[in-house]
Design an enzyme around this catalytic site. Structure first.
Site, mmCIF file in Angstrom:
data_model
loop_
_atom_site.group_PDB
_atom_site.id
_atom_site.type_symbol
_atom_site.label_atom_id
_atom_site.label_comp_id
_atom_site.label_asym_id
_atom_site.label_seq_id
_atom_site.Cartn_x
_atom_site.Cartn_y
_atom_site.Cartn_z
ATOM 1 C CG HIS A 170 57.325 59.223 -6.200
ATOM 2 N ND1 HIS A 170 56.901 60.036 -7.357
ATOM 3 C CD2 HIS A 170 55.912 58.548 -5.992
ATOM 4 C CE1 HIS A 170 55.978 59.868 -8.248
ATOM 5 N NE2 HIS A 170 55.830 58.749 -7.190
ATOM 6 C CG ASN A 186 57.060 62.413 -9.832
ATOM 7 O OD1 ASN A 186 57.773 62.083 -9.382
ATOM 8 N ND2 ASN A 186 55.877 63.133 -9.173
ATOM 9 C CG ASP A 199 54.484 57.559 -11.433
ATOM 10 O OD1 ASP A 199 53.255 56.738 -11.721
ATOM 11 O OD2 ASP A 199 54.682 58.056 -10.069
ATOM 12 C CG ASP A 255 52.650 55.643 -5.946
ATOM 13 O OD1 ASP A 255 52.903 57.082 -6.041
ATOM 14 O OD2 ASP A 255 51.678 55.956 -6.947
#
Lengths: 432, 323
Positions: A57, A89, A149, A302
């Site tokens: 991310h 996201n 996700d 992640d």
């Protein structure tokens, strides 16, 4: 500038020099004189193909207070990565060609790693309508991985359609497996610890039931499925079964699910709050074993940076997620290599070759061989260092291993033949 | 004892010492002048992020009887998104030099976050956090049980709950009273039995040091309690995820309610507790609530004594009260 890496240990164990000219590896073996190349002493260092993260991310656009493509790229380089897949996201969501191209360009401008945007499966991550997957695939960003996700594609019909549709663009659906009704208000793994500390449980079955459904859907429509952040022993069993049936499923485990357990929730320190949650010791052992035997294909970080205020509060109010790019390889080294469960060649598969294949990144994850693009990292397995959040490259401090000793450190990273990290320091102005 | 965050923080001797201190505090409350000068000049803040008039006035009474200054603060928001953060609230109280902060919060672990932070040096006393702990409730229950069932042979001081059977009936899943009670009663040597539908027992309860029954009548027959604690059932539990934790209030009452018939079947010496507020007609009928075995009102009185003892021990750092 050309480079001569002297005396590195290759993933297979052989010692060799590596000469890099014009962005490519031109020699692996015994090099003579430097011939004008800059010499990098790699005595005692492991040379690995540049690491590829399928699950990062980077937060930009929209949450630049947590991370930017630039700061996240620097963190990736510091951790030995030459390619990251940036999850969708963001704000706005990466569900159009415009947003994925923006992220891709920011990555190219930063110049530290290949930033491969992940496209959203559904518009706004809302799980109702397919986003324009083909437009994202045909954009300059060349998206091949699609994921909501953070949210699960819970609707079975939408998931089926997504799996079918990506076949036409050689894509893969990366599923965040979380049955939403079973996890309303969930805060941590449901088990012994949650029963005592009184935090609402996130049961293993909420992950496993979605994975079971999705592997059957993938089989039914003959498509590729990638399972994000596998965290339970039951999920491992389902994936093992699916692979035995030759279903095209790949799976990922995070460094934190390899290392940490739900016992840490007893501290109520939200730095340990993550989704899926830290699981039991039995689950941790199961995912380690699955990574070692190949049931789990890849390590994905992640990496989920958050600003301090998102964690400086009571557990229930805190954000889910923890950073990981800069500590992933040391954790895998300590847990899997030092214990004899994986070789360095195996690590190169799980952290470079397979993730590149999942994302269809042609120039990444290639073996260290003459003629290949020079994406590689040099890792010192003997270096011990303590994690100090303020000294990391990521813009956020929510590392779950603050204060812990790490075994091994990235000394240098080469991205397309140019160093992004040298002597353990991230270089400035690498954009070419 | 600087903080009291969980009943599990107390070992056997510490727990007995708190009960003994509470008895000495209770003895002072029979005097004509109930107020003690012990905490004069000190400030206790009741920081209640959740409404609870009963618990707040109990702590307020306890602090005032010890001559502490009391400030009641009930912030509206409880998270970053809903107004002032927990951190800023606590920093503010720290700047005002609170000596003790009594915290009730809907989030499990919020008092632990405060006590473990650098936001304040004050003593932190949990007055109920989420579905985690409510240690002073467990202490007042233990005090009440000890008085009724351990007073036979003279002085209570130093006694625990060894040999007693305590049964807790109802919504264990969401109950901080149950968690605190299981911890404290077992520390004090009692046998604990939990009775609830499986939907209201947490996954993981099988590792707790307590027996479990799904059938109240069978439990009363097979593990007859000396003390029977009926938990409050929140009516909203019937309408949450999955259509509710039980089908209807009528069915709950039939299966798990304490009525006159079940109360009459208890052993002659057995007592009935309820942490309040009661849902009369749901988990307990009026006949049972007002019957001769009920010690509900006494629990409230003991609550003040227990909270006096806890504030005293936490704020003075002494092992027993000089009163």
């Amino acid at each position: 500038m050309n480079y001569l890496i002297k005396g590195a240990t290759l993933p297979g164990g052989r010692r060799a020099d590596i000469r890099i000219e014009d962005g490519a590896i031109v020699l692996i073996g015994r090099a003579g004189a430097a011939e004008g190349a800059k010499v990098v002493d790699a005595d005692g260092l492991i040379a690995l193909p540049g690491l590829v993260d399928v699950h990062t991310h980077l937060r930009e656009p929209g949450r630049e207070d947590a991370e930017t493509v630039l700061s996240g790229s620097r963190a990736a380089a510091a951790g030995g990565y030459t390619c990251v897949h940036a999850m969708a996201n963001t704000y706005p969501v990466a569900d159009t060609a415009g947003v994925v191209e923006q992220v891709w360009r920011l990555g190219r401008d930063a110049g530290y790693v290949d930033v491969r945007p992940v496209g959203a499966v559904s518009v706004g991550l809302e799980g109702r309508h397919l986003a324009e997957l083909a437009a994202m695939a045909r954009s300059a960003a060349q998206v091949r991985v699609f994921s909501d996700d953070g949210m699960c594609v819970w609707d079975a019909v939408l998931m089926r359609r997504a799996l079918e549709y990506v076949k036409g663009i050689d894509g893969v659906v990366a599923q965040h497996a979380q049955e939403p009704r079973l996890t309303e208000g969930a805060q941590m793994h449901e088990g012994v610890v949650s029963s005592q500390v009184g935090l609402a449980g996130w049961p293993a079955v909420a992950e496993e039931s979605i994975i079971a459904r999705d592997v059957l859907l993938a089989e039914h429509v003959g498509s590729r499925l990638h399972v994000c952040h596998v965290s339970t022993a039951g999920s491992v069993e389902i994936i093992r079964w699916a692979k035995a049936r030759s279903i095209a499923v790949t799976a990922e485990v995070t460094p934190h699910h390899l290392l940490l357990t739900d016992e840490l929730a007893r501290t109520y320190d939200p730095v340990y709050k993550v989704n899926p949650p830290l699981r039991s010791a039995d689950d941790v052992e199961a995912v380690r074993q699955a990574l070692a035997d190949g049931t789990i294909d890849v390590v994905g970080t992640d990496h989920a940076p958050h600003p301090r205020e998102a964690k400086d509060c009571e557990w229930a109010a805190a954000a889910f997620g923890m950073t990981g790019l800069e500590t992933a390889l040391p954790i895998v080294h300590q847990l899997m290599v030092e214990t004899g469960r994986m070789t360095w060649a195996h690590v190169a598969e799980a952290m470079s070759a397979r993730p590149a294949r999942i994302g269809r990144v042609a120039s990444q994850g290639r073996p260290l061989a003459v003629g290949e693009s020079a994406n590689l990292t040099l890792f010192d397995p003997a270096a011990n260092w303590k994690v100090v959040p303020e000294l990391l490259q990521t813009a956020s401090g929510n590392t779950p291993v603050a204060g812990r000793q790490m075994r091994g450190r990235t000394v240098a990273t080469f991205y397309a033949g140019r160093p992004t990290v040298l002597d353990g320091r991230v270089l400035e102005g690498v954009a070419g | 004892m600087k903080h009291l965050l969980s009943a599990a923080d107390l070992d056997h001797d510490e727990a007995v010492a708190v009960l003994d201190a509470a008895e000495r505090m209770a003895a002072t409350q029979a005097r004509e002048i109930k107020k003690l000068p012990t905490l004069r000049g000190q400030t206790v803040v009741n920081l209640f992020f959740e409404d609870s008039t009963r618990t707040r006035i109990s702590f307020e009474t306890a602090a005032k009887r010890l001559s502490a200054d009391v400030i009641n603060f009930s912030p509206k928001g409880s998270s970053v998104s809903k107004g002032e953060s927990l951190k800023d609230t606590v920093l503010t109280l720290g700047a005002m030099r609170a000596d003790a902060i009594v915290v009730r919060h809907p989030a499990s672990g919020a008092p632990s976050r405060i006590a473990g932070s650098t936001w304040t040096d004050a003593s932190v006393i949990t007055a109920g956090d989420g579905t985690h702990q409510h240690p002073t409730q467990a202490l007042l229950d233990a005090m009440t049980i000890r008085r009724h069932l351990k007073a036979g042979a003279g002085d209570l001081a130093g006694r625990d709950l060894a040999g007693l059977s305590v049964m807790i009936v109802g919504d264990v899943l969401h109950s901080r009273v149950a968690r605190s009670g299981v911890d404290l009663f077992t520390t004090l040597g009692a046998e604990v039995t939990l009775v609830a539908p499986a939907t209201l027992l947490p996954v993981g309860v099988e590792t707790w040091p307590a027996a479990r029954f799904y059938d109240l009548d069978r439990a009363l027959a097979e593990a007859p309690p000396d003390a029977l604690m009926m938990l409050r059932v929140q009516r909203e539990r019937m309408s949450s995820a999955g259509g509710g934790f039980f089908p209807s209030p009528q069915e709950y009452t039939r299966e798990y309610g304490l009525d006159a018939r079940r109360a009459a079947a208890l052993a002659p010496h057995a007592i009935v507790l309820h942490p309040g507020p009661m849902n009369r007609g749901l988990e307990i009928t009026s006949e049972a609530a007002d019957g001769p075995r009920s010690v509900v009102v006494e629990q409230v009185a003991n609550g003040v004594a227990v909270r006096m003892a806890v504030l005293y021990l936490a704020m003075t750092g002494e092992k027993e009260p000089a009163v």
